[in-house]
Design an enzyme around this catalytic site. Structure first.
Site, PDB file in Angstrom:
ATOM      1  CE  LYS A   9     -50.141 -17.057 -71.447  1.00  9.25           C
ATOM      2  NZ  LYS A   9     -50.553 -15.771 -70.836  1.00  9.25           N
ATOM      3  CE1 TYR A  49     -49.770 -12.500 -75.224  1.00 13.52           C
ATOM      4  CE2 TYR A  49     -47.562 -13.341 -74.889  1.00 13.52           C
ATOM      5  CZ  TYR A  49     -48.932 -13.475 -74.758  1.00 13.52           C
ATOM      6  OH  TYR A  49     -49.467 -14.582 -74.140  1.00 13.52           O
ATOM      7  CG  ASN A 112     -52.557 -16.226 -67.829  1.00 14.26           C
ATOM      8  OD1 ASN A 112     -51.588 -16.581 -68.515  1.00 14.26           O
ATOM      9  ND2 ASN A 112     -53.420 -15.323 -68.259  1.00 14.26           N
ATOM     10  CG  HIS A 115     -52.350 -16.799 -75.684  1.00  9.65           C
ATOM     11  ND1 HIS A 115     -52.780 -15.523 -75.443  1.00  9.65           N
ATOM     12  CD2 HIS A 115     -52.507 -17.008 -77.018  1.00  9.65           C
ATOM     13  CE1 HIS A 115     -53.161 -14.964 -76.589  1.00  9.65           C
ATOM     14  NE2 HIS A 115     -53.002 -15.843 -77.559  1.00  9.65           N
ATOM     15  CD  GLU A 126     -53.184 -14.910 -80.897  1.00  9.54           C
ATOM     16  OE1 GLU A 126     -53.352 -13.844 -80.285  1.00  9.54           O
ATOM     17  OE2 GLU A 126     -53.556 -16.013 -80.455  1.00  9.54           O
TER      18      GLU A 126
END
Ligand code: CMP
Length: 138
Positions: A9, A49, A112, A115, A126
Site C-alpha cells: 500500500k 474496494y 496496514n 493487502h 482481484e
C-alpha cells in the site's frame, strides 16, 4: 498451485518497505508471477474496494489507497492465499501475531502496509482487476 493478489500500500511504498515485504514472500518460498507499480485514481480505488462501499471507512480507505504509488503482485505457490495472510498478520495490527508484516510495520488499522486476497474467488477477481493473463508468468 494457487495464486493470490498482494498489494504493498502507499504507506509501505512511501516508507521504503517494498524490498522488505518481497524478501519475506521470497523467504517463505512464494514465487512472484507478476509485479508492477501503479498509482490508482480515487475511482480505481473505489472499484477495487467495492465490497466495502457501505463501510464507514470506505471514503478514507479509498483516499488513502489513491494517495500514492502502490506495488501490485501476483503471488503463486501451494496454499499461497493462507501463507500470504499468515505473513501479513491480522488486518488490525494490534491483533497481528508478532513477526508478521503488519505487527512489525503497520501504524493504524487503515495504514496496514499490505493487502492480500482472502479466498480463491476474491483472488481471481482481484488479480483480473490489475493484470491481464499475458502479464502473469507460469
Ligand atoms: P485490507 O486487507 O486492504 O482490506 C480493507 C482495508 O480497509 C483494510 O485492509 C484496512 O486498510 C482498511 N480499514 C480501515 N478501517 C478498517 C476497519 N475498521 N476494519 C477493517 N478494515 C479497515
Amino acid at each position: 498451485m494457487e495464486s493470490t493478489l498482494s498489494i504493498i500500500k502507499p504507506d509501505g511504498v512511501a516508507r521504503g518497505l517494498v524490498g522488505e515485504v518481497i524478501r519475506r514472500f521470497e523467504g517463505a518460498g512464494i514465487k512472484i508471477a507478476a509485479m508492477k507499480m501503479i498509482h490508482m485514481s480515487k475511482q480505481e480505488a473505489e472499484g477495487f474496494y467495492a465490497v466495502h462501499k457501505d463501510k464507514p471507512f470506505f471514503d478514507s480507505l479509498t483516499d488513502f489507497m489513491s494517495s500514492g504509488p502502490i506495488v501490485v503482485m501476483v503471488l503463486k505457490g501451494e496454499n499461497v492465499i493462507k501463507k500470504n495472510r499468515e505473513l501479513m498478520g491480522a488486518t488490525n495490527f494490534k491483533e497481528a501475531a508478532p513477526g508478521t508484516i503488519r505487527a512489525d510495520f503497520a501504524t493504524d488499522i487503515e495504514k496496514n502496509v499490505v493487502h492480500g486476497s482472502d479466498a480463491p474467488e476474491t483472488a481471481a477477481t482481484e488479480i483480473a482487476y490489475f493484470f491481464s493473463q499475458l502479464e502473469i508468468k507460469g
